[in-house]
Scaffold this motif. Structure first.
Motif, PDB file in Angstrom:
ATOM      1  N   GLY A  46      58.303  51.421  35.471  1.00 27.92           N
ATOM      2  CA  GLY A  46      56.925  51.463  36.193  1.00 27.92           C
ATOM      3  C   GLY A  46      56.930  50.859  37.434  1.00 27.92           C
ATOM      4  N   PHE A  47      55.995  51.352  38.407  1.00 29.66           N
ATOM      5  CA  PHE A  47      55.955  51.321  39.593  1.00 29.66           C
ATOM      6  C   PHE A  47      54.343  50.764  40.147  1.00 29.66           C
ATOM      7  CE2 PHE A  47      59.082  54.551  39.018  1.00 29.66           C
ATOM      8  CZ  PHE A  47      59.845  54.390  39.873  1.00 29.66           C
ATOM      9  N   LEU A  48      54.390  49.807  40.903  1.00 26.43           N
ATOM     10  CA  LEU A  48      53.237  49.360  41.810  1.00 26.43           C
ATOM     11  C   LEU A  48      53.192  49.240  43.133  1.00 26.43           C
ATOM     12  CD1 LEU A  48      53.101  45.944  42.774  1.00 26.43           C
ATOM     13  CD2 LEU A  48      53.246  45.632  40.291  1.00 26.43           C
ATOM     14  N   ILE A  49      52.117  49.627  43.595  1.00 26.68           N
ATOM     15  CA  ILE A  49      51.898  49.228  45.050  1.00 26.68           C
ATOM     16  C   ILE A  49      50.598  49.050  45.498  1.00 26.68           C
ATOM     17  CG2 ILE A  49      51.097  51.765  45.519  1.00 26.68           C
ATOM     18  CD1 ILE A  49      53.141  51.882  48.017  1.00 26.68           C
ATOM     19  N   GLY A  50      50.503  48.326  46.317  1.00 32.43           N
ATOM     20  CA  GLY A  50      49.243  47.636  46.897  1.00 32.43           C
ATOM     21  C   GLY A  50      49.336  46.789  48.256  1.00 32.43           C
ATOM     22  N   ILE A  51      48.229  45.970  48.137  1.00 33.95           N
ATOM     23  CA  ILE A  51      48.376  45.134  49.422  1.00 33.95           C
ATOM     24  C   ILE A  51      48.181  43.678  49.176  1.00 33.95           C
ATOM     25  CG2 ILE A  51      47.327  46.996  50.963  1.00 33.95           C
ATOM     26  CD1 ILE A  51      44.509  45.436  50.510  1.00 33.95           C
ATOM     27  N   VAL A  52      48.837  42.912  49.893  1.00 38.55           N
ATOM     28  CA  VAL A  52      48.630  41.117  49.996  1.00 38.55           C
ATOM     29  C   VAL A  52      47.359  41.002  50.956  1.00 38.55           C
ATOM     30  CG1 VAL A  52      49.708  39.287  50.251  1.00 38.55           C
ATOM     31  CG2 VAL A  52      51.003  41.044  49.500  1.00 38.55           C
ATOM     32  N   LYS A  53      46.310  40.284  50.291  1.00 38.29           N
ATOM     33  CA  LYS A  53      45.274  40.024  51.117  1.00 38.29           C
ATOM     34  C   LYS A  53      45.691  38.695  52.014  1.00 38.29           C
ATOM     35  CE  LYS A  53      41.831  42.231  48.518  1.00 38.29           C
ATOM     36  NZ  LYS A  53      40.480  42.304  47.894  1.00 38.29           N
ATOM     37  N   GLU A  54      44.608  38.362  53.104  1.00 40.04           N
ATOM     38  CA  GLU A  54      45.113  37.046  53.746  1.00 40.04           C
ATOM     39  C   GLU A  54      45.115  35.832  52.902  1.00 40.04           C
ATOM     40  OE1 GLU A  54      42.366  36.471  56.940  1.00 40.04           O
ATOM     41  OE2 GLU A  54      42.893  38.628  57.775  1.00 40.04           O
ATOM     42  N   ASP A  55      44.318  35.628  51.587  1.00 36.66           N
ATOM     43  CA  ASP A  55      44.422  34.591  50.723  1.00 36.66           C
ATOM     44  C   ASP A  55      45.431  34.411  49.916  1.00 36.66           C
ATOM     45  OD1 ASP A  55      43.577  36.432  49.092  1.00 36.66           O
ATOM     46  OD2 ASP A  55      41.738  35.612  48.681  1.00 36.66           O
ATOM     47  N   GLY A  56      46.425  35.672  50.094  1.00 35.12           N
ATOM     48  CA  GLY A  56      47.604  35.749  49.170  1.00 35.12           C
ATOM     49  C   GLY A  56      47.108  36.596  47.799  1.00 35.12           C
ATOM     50  N   CYS A  57      46.135  36.687  47.561  1.00 39.55           N
ATOM     51  CA  CYS A  57      45.790  37.685  46.357  1.00 39.55           C
ATOM     52  C   CYS A  57      46.279  38.906  46.661  1.00 39.55           C
ATOM     53  CB  CYS A  57      44.061  37.730  46.056  1.00 39.55           C
ATOM     54  SG  CYS A  57      43.552  36.110  45.842  1.00 39.55           S
ATOM     55  N   LEU A  58      46.741  39.730  45.488  1.00 39.94           N
ATOM     56  CA  LEU A  58      46.916  41.206  45.533  1.00 39.94           C
ATOM     57  C   LEU A  58      45.794  41.973  44.856  1.00 39.94           C
ATOM     58  CD1 LEU A  58      50.617  40.355  43.881  1.00 39.94           C
ATOM     59  CD2 LEU A  58      49.868  40.335  46.218  1.00 39.94           C
ATOM     60  N   GLU A  59      45.998  43.173  45.326  1.00 43.83           N
ATOM     61  CA  GLU A  59      45.208  44.536  44.996  1.00 43.83           C
ATOM     62  C   GLU A  59      46.174  45.413  44.567  1.00 43.83           C
ATOM     63  OE1 GLU A  59      41.362  46.992  46.333  1.00 43.83           O
ATOM     64  OE2 GLU A  59      41.349  44.881  46.862  1.00 43.83           O
ATOM     65  N   PHE A  60      46.300  46.044  43.918  1.00 48.92           N
ATOM     66  CA  PHE A  60      47.235  47.270  43.552  1.00 48.92           C
ATOM     67  C   PHE A  60      46.836  48.052  42.382  1.00 48.92           C
ATOM     68  CE2 PHE A  60      49.092  43.624  41.063  1.00 48.92           C
ATOM     69  CZ  PHE A  60      49.150  44.219  40.002  1.00 48.92           C
TER      70      PHE A  60
END
Length: 116
Positions: A46-60
């Motif tokens: 498996g693979f995942l890709i996304g962003i780290v938000k300023e508060d450290g939360c992930l969205e991917f």
């Protein structure tokens, strides 16, 4: 918060998820871009890709091939908590992006390898 080089395993998941305690995630981070490979248990690769938000939360987004040779994928938001020993625990809310679009929750926790 920097996730680069950190490894995680699942400690809890809802029944409709495919990740288990046998699934190992290996994270990489470049700037605010997060990526990871994962495998183990019901997941072959498996693979995942996304962003780290300023508060450290992930969205991917994630995609993998399971042991039934099905291609599955979805989206996830993860909220970090720093444990007393400094490791990271991620509380995840995810949703399959297939015809059923079922949702679930999981918790993954950083594992630290002993180099002794």
């Amino acid at each position: 918060m920097n996730y680069n080089g950190r490894k995680f395993v699942s400690i809890e998941n809802t029944d409709n998820g495919e990740v288990s305690s046998e699934t190992l995630f290996e994270y990489k981070q470049e700037g605010n871009i997060i990526s990871a490979t994962y495998s183990g248990g019901e997941i072959i690769k498996g693979f995942l890709i996304g962003i780290v938000k300023e508060d450290g939360c992930l969205e991917f987004r994630y995609n993998h091939v399971n042991i039934k040779n099905e291609i599955r994928g979805g989206k996830c938001t993860s909220t970090p908590k720093i444990l007393p020993d400094g490791r990271i625990r991620l509380y995840e809310n995810w949703k399959w992006l297939d015809d059923k679009e079922t949702e679930g929750n999981s918790i993954i926790e950083e594992v630290v390898e002993n180099n002794t």
